[in-house]
Design a protein around this motif. Structure first.
Motif, PDB file in Angstrom:
ATOM      1  N   LYS A 227      -5.333  -0.687   2.661  1.00  0.00           N
ATOM      2  CA  LYS A 227      -6.044   0.209   1.734  1.00  0.00           C
ATOM      3  C   LYS A 227      -7.498  -0.228   1.563  1.00  0.00           C
ATOM      4  O   LYS A 227      -8.426   0.587   1.616  1.00  0.00           O
ATOM      5  N   ALA A 250       4.005   1.404   1.752  1.00  0.00           N
ATOM      6  CA  ALA A 250       2.897   2.367   1.858  1.00  0.00           C
ATOM      7  C   ALA A 250       3.119   3.543   0.916  1.00  0.00           C
ATOM      8  O   ALA A 250       2.180   4.028   0.265  1.00  0.00           O
ATOM      9  N   LEU A 255      -0.567   5.064  -0.102  1.00  0.00           N
ATOM     10  CA  LEU A 255      -1.527   4.937   0.987  1.00  0.00           C
ATOM     11  C   LEU A 255      -1.625   6.271   1.722  1.00  0.00           C
ATOM     12  O   LEU A 255      -0.622   6.838   2.142  1.00  0.00           O
ATOM     13  N   LYS A 256      -2.841   6.762   1.888  1.00  0.00           N
ATOM     14  CA  LYS A 256      -3.036   8.098   2.464  1.00  0.00           C
ATOM     15  C   LYS A 256      -3.195   8.082   3.985  1.00  0.00           C
ATOM     16  O   LYS A 256      -3.328   9.128   4.604  1.00  0.00           O
TER      17      LYS A 256
END
Length: 414
Positions: A227, A250, A255-256
């Motif tokens: 991140k 994640a 988390l993208k």
């Protein structure tokens, strides 16, 4: 209750691949499956053992090896190279001449060396190593062996396909690589850097981590690093619990980044992803049940009905298709004659025509890239682990796209 395969529809081209004369005396071809059946990777090992056994039942019913039958028995190597050698000795002592292994290139490298030595010292009692998933490229390059056949694409082939696909996405700018700290993990990170540099020199590698295999229980510190790096894309060769726990962390950290994986379709990972992985997680592999014509759907449905589990290790089908055809052509179950018959062999598998390259015994086959997506009843009919999500095919790449040169200098029996 015995499985009935009469209703299974095998295309004529596939059926023809198994046609031919039977061997003179019907034999039971005993195969030892040496892989983790306990410990953190047990769910993967147990599921794939069932896949081999299920396809063996089909092969026996349809006489893929003529009058000969396959029998596949599990030997627990606890994901350890040392334990693999112990189990190999046990299997050989019990009369097994065919060894199956796949979960872990460390174990595969130990086995290939041991099989070479055994065969050199014991002419007439040779053993054949069928590798369905250990993908370190060295196994068909510097460590190649006449006694070893790989039915999976190696990690360089997969990375070639993956990075060819990634290169076309202008949104990929920052990539983080994370993997398991053993031979395969090192090969993935090397190939990812080399191939991205060649195809997309503008892409920045913002992180590169290797962690102990099968020992990390909480991946949140690694996810925090990803991140903080600003990565928009993660590449990982992780498998089993190591991938499931990575994806879980994640998800929990929101988390993208998109994940490009080798093994997100394997046991435990779909459940860990759930809806959070939708449209974010991809895999590169040699098959997707949600393929253009849903080839193999009868096997998937039958396996689910019998085991309430997902069939995804399609190398089990290709492996027994080739061995069965080789036994018919050689009119023998002797591993030396079967190995010679498999060299250069082509069969029609569930992903199209595949070829066992003679020079290094590396299967040449098409590869798929697919994205985790909600089942829609159209191009995504089959889910995994009862999540309501499955794999949508992004692209099917012909075998030549991912093919790699080989440095193999193979010594063949006289």
């Amino acid at each position: 209750m015995a499985i009935q395969f009469k209703s299974l529809i095998i295309p004529l081209s596939l059926a023809a691949a198994f046609a031919g004369p039977a061997t003179a005396h019907a034999e039971t071809v005993k195969m030892a499956f040496i892989d983790p059946l306990s410990g953190p990777f047990a769910p993967v090992g147990q599921g794939i053992l069932k896949s081999w056994q299920y396809i063996a039942e089909m092969a026996n019913a349809q006489k893929w090896a003529g009058g000969n039958t396959f029998e596949i028995v599990g030997f627990d190597n606890k994901a350890s190279p040392q334990e693999s050698l112990s189990q190999l000795k046990t299997a050989i002592d019990q009369g097994y001449r065919y060894i199956i292994q796949g979960n872990g290139s460390g174990a595969a490298l130990a086995l290939i060396d041991a099989v070479n030595k055994h065969n050199e010292r014991n002419p007439g009692k040779e053993v054949l190593f069928l590798n369905y998933a250990a993908v370190d490229p060295d196994l068909t390059n510097s460590k190649c062996s006449f006694w070893h056949f790989r039915f999976d694409a190696n990690s360089d082939q997969k990375m070639e396909a993956m990075t060819t696909y990634m290169a076309k996405d202008p949104n990929i700018k920052k990539v983080y690589i994370i993997g398991q700290n053993y031979s395969f993990g090192h090969q993935v990170t090397r190939a990812a850097k080399d191939y991205l540099k060649r195809k997309r020199a503008d892409v920045e590698i913002v992180g590169d981590d290797l962690h102990p295999i099968g020992q990390v229980k909480d991946f949140s510190p690694y996810i925090a690093k990803i991140k903080a790096s600003g990565a928009d894309t993660v590449i990982t060769g992780n498998w089993g619990a190591d991938l499931a726990l990575l994806i879980k962390a994640a998800k929990e950290a929101d988390l993208k980044a998109n994940f490009y994986t080798y093994y997100a379709s394997t046991t435990g990972v779909p459940t860990a992803m759930g809806p959070a992985g939708a449209d974010r997680v991809k895999y590169v592999g040699y098959w997707n049940v949600n393929n253009e014509k849903f080839v193999g759907k009868e096997i998937v449905e039958g396996f689910k009905q019998k085991y309430n589990d997902d069939y995804y290790a399609m190398a089990t089908y290709t492996g027994l298709a080739m061995v069965g055809k080789a036994i018919k052509e050689a009119k023998s179950t002797d591993p030396v004659k079967v190995a010679l018959a498999m060299e250069g062999m082509k069969v029609q598998s569930l992903n199209g025509e595949v070829e066992m390259r003679k020079s290094d015994h590396q299967l040449q086959q098409p590869l798929y890239i697919a994205t985790w997506t909600k089942v829609n009843g159209k191009d995504v009919k089959y889910d995994q682990e009862n999540t309501g999500y499955g794999w949508k095919t992004d692209v099917k790449l012909d075998a030549f796209v991912a093919t790699q040169p080989t440095s193999c200098q193979m010594k063949r029996p006289l």
